[in-house]
Structure formats: structure tokens, C-alpha cells
Write a protein that holds these residues in place. Structure first.
Motif, short mmCIF file in Angstrom:
data_model
loop_
_atom_site.label_atom_id
_atom_site.label_comp_id
_atom_site.label_asym_id
_atom_site.label_seq_id
_atom_site.Cartn_x
_atom_site.Cartn_y
_atom_site.Cartn_z
N SER A 169 30.45 1.87 -34.67
CA SER A 169 29.11 2.28 -34.24
C SER A 169 29.22 3.06 -32.94
O SER A 169 30.13 2.85 -32.13
N PHE A 170 28.28 3.94 -32.74
CA PHE A 170 28.25 4.76 -31.53
C PHE A 170 28.17 3.87 -30.28
O PHE A 170 28.87 4.10 -29.29
N GLY A 171 27.33 2.85 -30.35
CA GLY A 171 27.15 1.97 -29.20
C GLY A 171 28.41 1.21 -28.84
O GLY A 171 28.79 1.10 -27.67
N ASP A 172 29.10 0.67 -29.85
CA ASP A 172 30.36 -0.04 -29.59
C ASP A 172 31.42 0.91 -29.05
O ASP A 172 32.21 0.55 -28.18
N TYR A 173 31.44 2.11 -29.58
CA TYR A 173 32.45 3.09 -29.18
C TYR A 173 32.31 3.48 -27.72
O TYR A 173 33.30 3.49 -26.98
N ILE A 183 25.33 4.80 -17.83
CA ILE A 183 26.14 5.83 -18.50
C ILE A 183 25.99 5.73 -20.01
O ILE A 183 25.84 6.75 -20.71
N ASN A 184 25.99 4.52 -20.53
CA ASN A 184 25.85 4.37 -21.98
C ASN A 184 24.49 4.88 -22.46
O ASN A 184 24.40 5.50 -23.53
N ARG A 185 23.46 4.67 -21.69
CA ARG A 185 22.14 5.21 -22.07
C ARG A 185 22.14 6.73 -21.99
O ARG A 185 21.51 7.40 -22.82
N MET A 186 22.82 7.28 -21.01
CA MET A 186 22.93 8.74 -20.91
C MET A 186 23.61 9.32 -22.15
O MET A 186 23.20 10.37 -22.66
N LEU A 187 24.64 8.63 -22.63
CA LEU A 187 25.37 9.12 -23.79
C LEU A 187 24.61 8.91 -25.09
O LEU A 187 24.78 9.66 -26.06
N GLU A 188 23.75 7.90 -25.12
CA GLU A 188 23.07 7.52 -26.36
C GLU A 188 21.79 8.29 -26.64
O GLU A 188 21.32 8.30 -27.78
N PHE A 189 21.22 8.97 -25.64
CA PHE A 189 19.88 9.51 -25.86
C PHE A 189 19.80 10.52 -27.01
O PHE A 189 18.80 10.53 -27.76
N ALA A 198 22.01 3.41 -31.49
CA ALA A 198 23.44 3.44 -31.16
C ALA A 198 24.22 2.46 -32.03
O ALA A 198 25.41 2.67 -32.30
N LYS A 199 23.57 1.42 -32.49
CA LYS A 199 24.24 0.41 -33.33
C LYS A 199 24.40 0.88 -34.78
O LYS A 199 25.35 0.50 -35.46
N SER A 200 23.49 1.72 -35.26
CA SER A 200 23.53 2.11 -36.68
C SER A 200 24.18 3.47 -36.91
O SER A 200 24.47 3.83 -38.05
N THR A 201 24.42 4.22 -35.85
CA THR A 201 24.96 5.57 -35.99
C THR A 201 26.47 5.56 -35.84
O THR A 201 26.99 4.96 -34.89
N ALA A 334 15.65 -0.04 -25.26
CA ALA A 334 15.97 -0.79 -26.48
C ALA A 334 14.70 -1.17 -27.24
O ALA A 334 14.65 -1.12 -28.47
N GLY A 335 13.66 -1.55 -26.51
CA GLY A 335 12.39 -1.92 -27.14
C GLY A 335 11.77 -0.75 -27.87
O GLY A 335 11.20 -0.91 -28.96
#
Length: 490
Positions: A169-173, A183-189, A198-201, A334-335
């Protein structure tokens, strides 16, 4: 020898791409477009001296546009002026917590280091892998018609697939590389705004981060509609005919083929048809039942990317702090994602994207004014009412005022909203979706709705509900894929 004729339904990016590619290869092409102008979701409108792009506002993957025009012996600069934005965009996390992404890669490394010491080294490795994904993903995977899994059963592709992290998953990666949630939120937007969590992609989509940070964020002077105008002009140069205000109402079939399509005023015979309009609408409402590849149950089981609530706002004052692209992530990220994908409902505290093109373009608003487009990703299929839109307009104005520290309501001189009902009315968008299918593993490549109708040998599909997926560059590629299937068949 008489030219084979092709009817293209829809003049969005995929329809324009398909039409020009076919005309270049000797076909007689007519594009039937429901609306008054080309562009589909990328249309524009003007009011009170303001000019608004109605849909896409991010110009990423510039190489795809260059390659498209180069395939006709042209350059992007033949049709529009392209400027790289610096900074690329701004993300606001809350009072005193704001990130401005510079255009230079060295500036980005320094930014990451300031957020999480040591992360610049991780970012270099992350971007190396993302560059590989971009090169292989775009070069080997994205341009495949994806008729079946057999297209991917080659040891080189299989080996590449392992390095593409398709099963992660993108989030785990991203969390393998960075501890900082910022940083993770910056990458996930881009994932949230383009069709998934991020969990399903799949982690494959870190290729978007490569395009973002290495290739950069660009802007066509005058707005994204300049790209549409360029593609339409190129198609006309190649001999494509356009008929506007020509909604296709039905498709006539005979002997396992499309024989003709009907608008309100005319019947058009066709040797081939490319449906670049909404795939679900064409299949479920224009084709006879015995010519459909999929059932309504199939479509209802698809995971759609978000719809959008959009506000086009004109202000008679300059607005401080806004950049060309500004993301307000000062509420529960997340919400908001859960309200789109897990429990579909109108978000209580949404993340907000703001495009203020007048910051870099003095042609889109009167002098001393600001052109502001505000977008909130929301679940498809929600109840869309004027009261809900009014409530969210108030919320959006509050958020912008809170961020900028300016009182803006008395300066609002133009407003227009756009949401599910408009996507359905203007584009027959399935459940009012804005982007297409979510980029989940089970909706990737040969698992997407097929580009070819298996019951009508001369009907092909293009656009955001088939391969390769949502976004402007993928739509352009989709049109090329569909056109090349007809060229091969001939």
C-alpha cells in the motif's frame, strides 16, 4: 479507396486524443460533443471579468503532453505557453505550521531535512525508486490496452512488477522511509485527491511524487483550457470534424457491430466508434441490453474515486497568503478520507484545495481582483442540494478568512457552485463522480473495465473509467490506446 470513418463520442481529453491520432492515420473522424465546447470536465467559463477552468488545474507529467504533440511533429509551445510554478504549492497544517514546496530539488531536500533530520537521504532513495516506477509504469504498463493478464506474463515485466511495489500500500510504503506524519501527509495528498486512500492505493503511485518533485508543477498561461484549445486545434489541422450540442441518444447495432449513432437531429453511420463519454452511461443507457459487456450490478460494485464540491469565486480585492495552489490540511485528514471511502457522507471537517490562478496570471481576473477555485473531494452518490452547497460555501469562506486573516465576504462579487448534480447533468458522470475509478489494486490495468466491447467488434472505450485511469495525462493516453486498437484492427 474510401476512408474508413470513425465516430468519437465526447470531446474531452481522451476523445480529442483519439480523434487526432485516427485522423493522422488516414481515418475520417467526426467528434460528437454533448456540450457547446470541447474539453469535457476541463471546460472553462467566463463571468463578470473572471475566467475559470472548470475542472483540472494541476499540470503534472509534462513529458506526456510533449510526447503527445511530438507524435504529430508538433511542440507544446506551438499551442500554449507553459511556465513552471515556483513555489509549486503550499500546504497549511495549522497556525504557524505551513510548508511551501520549492521548485528546485535541492530546495525540497532542505525542506524535508528541516521537518525530519536525516530525511533528505531517505527522500533521495524514495525518488530514485519513484523515478523507476515512473519510467516503467509509463513506458511498459500504462500504454498497454490491458485486454487480459497475458499482456503482463513476461519475465521482464514480472521482475519490474516486483520493484513497482504493486502489492504494497502507498501508506505502508512511504512509512518505510519517513517517520514524520507531516511528510507522509505531504506525499499522500495526490492519492486522496485522485482516487483512493493511502491504505488502498498501490505503492506504484509514488510515481506521482516523482512527477511532483522532479518534473515540477506547471501552468499553461491563460489556464488549463489552453491545453484543450491546443489539442482541438491540432485535431482540426488533421481534418477532424466537430459537431457540438450533439448529444448521442442511442447506438444502433447490427450483425455484431455498431451500425450508427443517433443525436436529436441526425443519424451518423460508422465503421468504428470510440465512446469517450462516460463509459457507464454509454453502456447502460445508449446500448441495447444484449450489446452490454457489464451489468448494472458490476458497475455498482466498482469503487469510484471522489466527486467534488467546487466553488468558483471572484473577489474584488487581493488576497494575502494564497499561492497559485494552496492546500488547507488544518483539519482531520484521515476523517475526511473516511467520509469518502469508508462511510460515505458529507465531511464534517474537510481538507480544502484552493487554486488562485490570478496569482500568476493577470488575464483571468480584472485588475486588483482574485480568481479563486475551491475544491472539496467528497464521496460520489451523495445527496446534493442547494442548502448543502450554501452551508459549505459558508464553511469555505470561514476557512479562507481564518487562513488569510482577511475579511473577505464583503469582497465576494461572483460565486458559482458545482457538484454531483452538475457532473451528472453535464457529463452523465456515474454517481456524479469527478475523476473515475479509484486507483485500487483490484481496479488496475486488466482489472479495469475493458477498452474493447466484446459483443460489438467496432466499439471501443476511452476515458477515466477504463485504462489507464483518472487524470489528464492518463486520459490523453487512453485516447491513443483506443485509436491504436482501431488502427491495428484495420
Amino acid at each position: 479507396m474510401k476512408k474508413r470513418n470513425v465516430i468519437v463520442i465526447g470531446a474531452g481529453f481522451s476523445g480529442l486524443s483519439a480523434a487526432a491520432t485516427l485522423a493522422q492515420n488516414g481515418f475520417e473522424v467526426t467528434v460528437l460533443e454533448k456540450n457547446q465546447t470541447a474539453g469535457g470536465r476541463a471546460r472553462k467559463f467566463s463571468a463578470n471579468g473572471f475566467t475559470f477552468d472548470m475542472g483540472p488545474s494541476w499540470y503534472w507529467m509534462p513529458d506526456i503532453f510533449e510526447e503527445y504533440f511530438a507524435s504529430f511533429g508538433r511542440k507544446v509551445s506551438d499551442y500554449y505557453q507553459l511556465d513552471r510554478l515556483n513555489p509549486s504549492y503550499k500546504i497549511y497544517f495549522g497556525p504557524g505550521d505551513e510548508v511551501v514546496l520549492p521548485a528546485s530539488i535541492e530546495g525540497i531536500y532542505a525542506l524535508y531535512e528541516s521537518i525530519e533530520p536525516g530525511s533528505s537521504t531517505a527522500l533521495k532513495k524514495f525518488l530514485e525508486e519513484s523515478a523507476y516506477k515512473y519510467r516503467i509504469g509509463i513506458g511498459e504498463f500504462v500504454r498497454k490496452p490491458s485486454h487480459s493478464i497475458s499482456e503482463y506474463l513476461h519475465w521482464k515485466i514480472f521482475a519490474a512488477g516486483l520493484k513497482l511495489n504493486m502489492l504494497s500500500s502507498f501508506g505502508d510504503y512511504t512509512r518505510r522511509y519517513f517517520r514524520s506524519e507531516k511528510i507522509n501527509r505531504m506525499l499522500e495528498f495526490p492519492v486522496l485527491f485522485l482516487g483512493g486512500t493511502a491504505k488502498s492505493t498501490p505503492a506504484l503511485y509514488s510515481l506521482m511524487n516523482y512527477s511532483d518533485m522532479v518534473q515540477g508543477t506547471w501552468y499553461p498561461k491563460g489556464g488549463m483550457y489552453r491545453v484543450v484549445e491546443g489539442m482541438e486545434a491540432l485535431a482540426r489541422e488533421k481534418g477532424v470534424s466537430f459537431v457540438f450540442d450533439a448529444e448521442v441518444r442511442s447506438v444502433n447495432t447490427a450483425n455484431g457491430k455498431v451500425a450508427s449513432v443517433n443525436t436529436d437531429t441526425q443519424q451518423y453511420t460508422a465503421d468504428y466508434v470510440i465512446a469517450a463519454a462516460d463509459y457507464h452511461h454509454v453502456e447502460q443507457h445508449l446500448l441495447p441490453e444484449n450489446a452490454r459487456r457489464y451489468s448494472q450490478k458490476y458497475w455498482d460494485s466498482r469503487v469510484l474515486s471522489p466527486s467534488s464540491l467546487i466553488f468558483y469565486l471572484g473577489f474584488n480585492t487581493r488576497i494575502q497568503r494564497l499561492d497559485h495552489h494552496t492546500l488547507l490540511f488544518d483539519e482531520d485528514f484521515a476523517g475526511h478520507a473516511d467520509s469518502i471511502y469508508k462511510n460515505p457522507e458529507w465531511p464534517e471537517k474537510p481538507s480544502v484545495y484552493i487554486s488562485c490562478t490570478s496569482k500568476t496570471d493577470d488575464t483571468v481576473a480584472p485588475e486588483g481582483h482574485e480568481n479563486v477555485m475551491v475544491l472539496i473531494p467528497v464521496a460520489p452518490g451523495l445527496k446534493d442540494t442547494p442548502e448543502i452547497r450554501e452551508e459549505y460555501l459558508d464553511h469555505v469562506l470561514m476557512r479562507i478568512e481564518r487562513y488569510t486573516g482577511q475579511s473577505l465576504r464583503e469582497h465576494l462579487v461572483y460565486q458559482r457552485s458545482y457538484a454531483h448534480a452538475d457532473f451528472e447533468s453535464d457529463y452523465h458522470a456515474f454517481k456524479g463522480n469527478a475523476y473515475g475509478l479509484a486507483n485500487t489494486l483490484l481496479q488496475t490495468a486488466f482489472l479495469k473495465p475493458k477498452i474493447r466491447n466484446n459483443k460489438l467488434s467496432n466499439l471501443f472505450y476511452a476515458g477515466q473509467l477504463t485504462v489507464p485511469g483518472p487524470g489528464v495525462p492518463p486520459a490523453i493516453i487512453s485516447g491513443q490506446i483506443a485509436a491504436n486498437e482501431i488502427i491495428k484492427q484495420r
